[in-house]
Design a protein around this motif. Sequence first.
Motif, PDB file in Angstrom:
ATOM      1  N   HIS A  72      -6.302 -72.961  65.788  1.00 37.79           N
ATOM      2  CA  HIS A  72      -6.973 -73.906  64.890  1.00 37.79           C
ATOM      3  C   HIS A  72      -7.785 -74.935  65.669  1.00 37.79           C
ATOM      4  N   PHE A  96     -12.181 -72.338  59.925  1.00 37.86           N
ATOM      5  CA  PHE A  96     -10.882 -72.187  60.591  1.00 37.86           C
ATOM      6  C   PHE A  96     -10.844 -72.930  61.918  1.00 37.86           C
ATOM      7  N   HIS A 145      -6.356 -68.263  56.062  1.00 41.17           N
ATOM      8  CA  HIS A 145      -5.421 -67.295  56.667  1.00 41.17           C
ATOM      9  C   HIS A 145      -5.444 -65.938  55.967  1.00 41.17           C
ATOM     10  N   HIS A 209       3.782 -74.289  58.538  1.00 40.55           N
ATOM     11  CA  HIS A 209       2.485 -74.706  57.992  1.00 40.55           C
ATOM     12  C   HIS A 209       2.048 -73.698  56.943  1.00 40.55           C
ATOM     13  N   ALA A 211       0.412 -71.264  56.049  1.00 35.99           N
ATOM     14  CA  ALA A 211      -0.433 -70.167  56.510  1.00 35.99           C
ATOM     15  C   ALA A 211      -0.276 -68.904  55.671  1.00 35.99           C
ATOM     16  N   LEU A 229      -2.633 -76.830  55.713  1.00 31.89           N
ATOM     17  CA  LEU A 229      -3.295 -75.619  56.181  1.00 31.89           C
ATOM     18  C   LEU A 229      -3.449 -75.577  57.695  1.00 31.89           C
ATOM     19  N   PRO A 231      -1.581 -76.666  61.472  1.00 31.66           N
ATOM     20  CA  PRO A 231      -0.253 -77.025  61.974  1.00 31.66           C
ATOM     21  C   PRO A 231      -0.161 -78.469  62.434  1.00 31.66           C
ATOM     22  N   GLU A 284      -1.810 -65.939  64.152  1.00 29.76           N
ATOM     23  CA  GLU A 284      -3.050 -66.620  64.529  1.00 29.76           C
ATOM     24  C   GLU A 284      -3.409 -66.263  65.960  1.00 29.76           C
TER      25      GLU A 284
HETATM   26 ZN   LIG Z   1      -3.007 -71.710  60.371  1.00 32.30          ZN
END
Ligand SMILES: [Zn+2]
Length: 313
Positions: A72, A96, A145, A209, A211, A229, A231, A284
């Motif tokens: 992120h 993102f 996500h 989070h 996600a 959205l 962390p 991620e």
């Molecule tokens: Zn995320």
Amino acid sequence: MRNRPTPRAVVAAATAAIAIGALTACGDDASGAAPDKLNVVAAFYPLQFVAEKVGGDAVHVNNLAKPGAEPHDLELNASQVAQIVDAKVVLYLKGFQPAVDEAVEQQGGDRAFDVSTAVPLLGPSAGHSHEGEEHEEESGGKDPHVWLDPTRLATIGEKVAERLGQADPDHAADYTARAAALRSDLDTLDKEYAAGLKTCERREIVTSHAAFGYLADRYDLEQIGITGLTPEDEPSPRRLADVAAEAREHKATTIFFETLVSPKVAETIASEVGAKTAVLDPIEGLQPDSSDDYFSVMRKNLAVLEPALGCTA
Ligand SMILES: [Zn+2]
């Protein structure tokens, strides 16, 4: 005169220089790309996964996000910006990673492909909400996500195949065929999830989070994200109390945390409500030196979800 090199020494030096030049051309320029392959940049792991699956041996893929780092908040150094400049196709997901959005805006041109244009993104409040509760209002943006729904990722794969085919028409048919094979494998995974999560005692997942909105959307789960959205959002004491109350209400046995961020907040809530913690990986990024890929991590996630939610196959 004494210092003039002999012809033999000149040839040797030139040969060495050519050898070094050749090595540099193969492995050490900014892109790391082989000259006969389509040079693709992916902004984070799931896009690298798709590019490699669809591109096969016709592409060379650079992932801007390093293994083990949370993507992120990725910052780009000069060589990563150079990779974007050199790439024939740049795959990213607008919204993102702000640093990537900015670099793509400045350097990407029409080589950049925002995968969020392939599938409509959900709003941040998709998933769990009880009347009268505040959820995710700190984030007005869309939920990025999208890769956690295998069927949406398959659609992204098909669009990526189109983009690779436009950049490299000689291999367009191969890209299309590999995207179809990826779709088939992702459909198999989707069926495993649908079957595994069909009959469960609970459908609420408390995650560190938020996600898992697309996973929740696809398999009829209710996500209770401790943070928003991204962390880095610090949960307020009020939010922690709310999540603990919901975890108790839904008799959650497991509070999920993830691989690339600290488990501290999840552990706090788990100990407060007497639940366990377990890893639910938002994919991620992979861990450094991991032998996992998207499929293996998704299957590990399913294997963790089934007992946590009391599912019977
Ligand atoms: Zn995320």
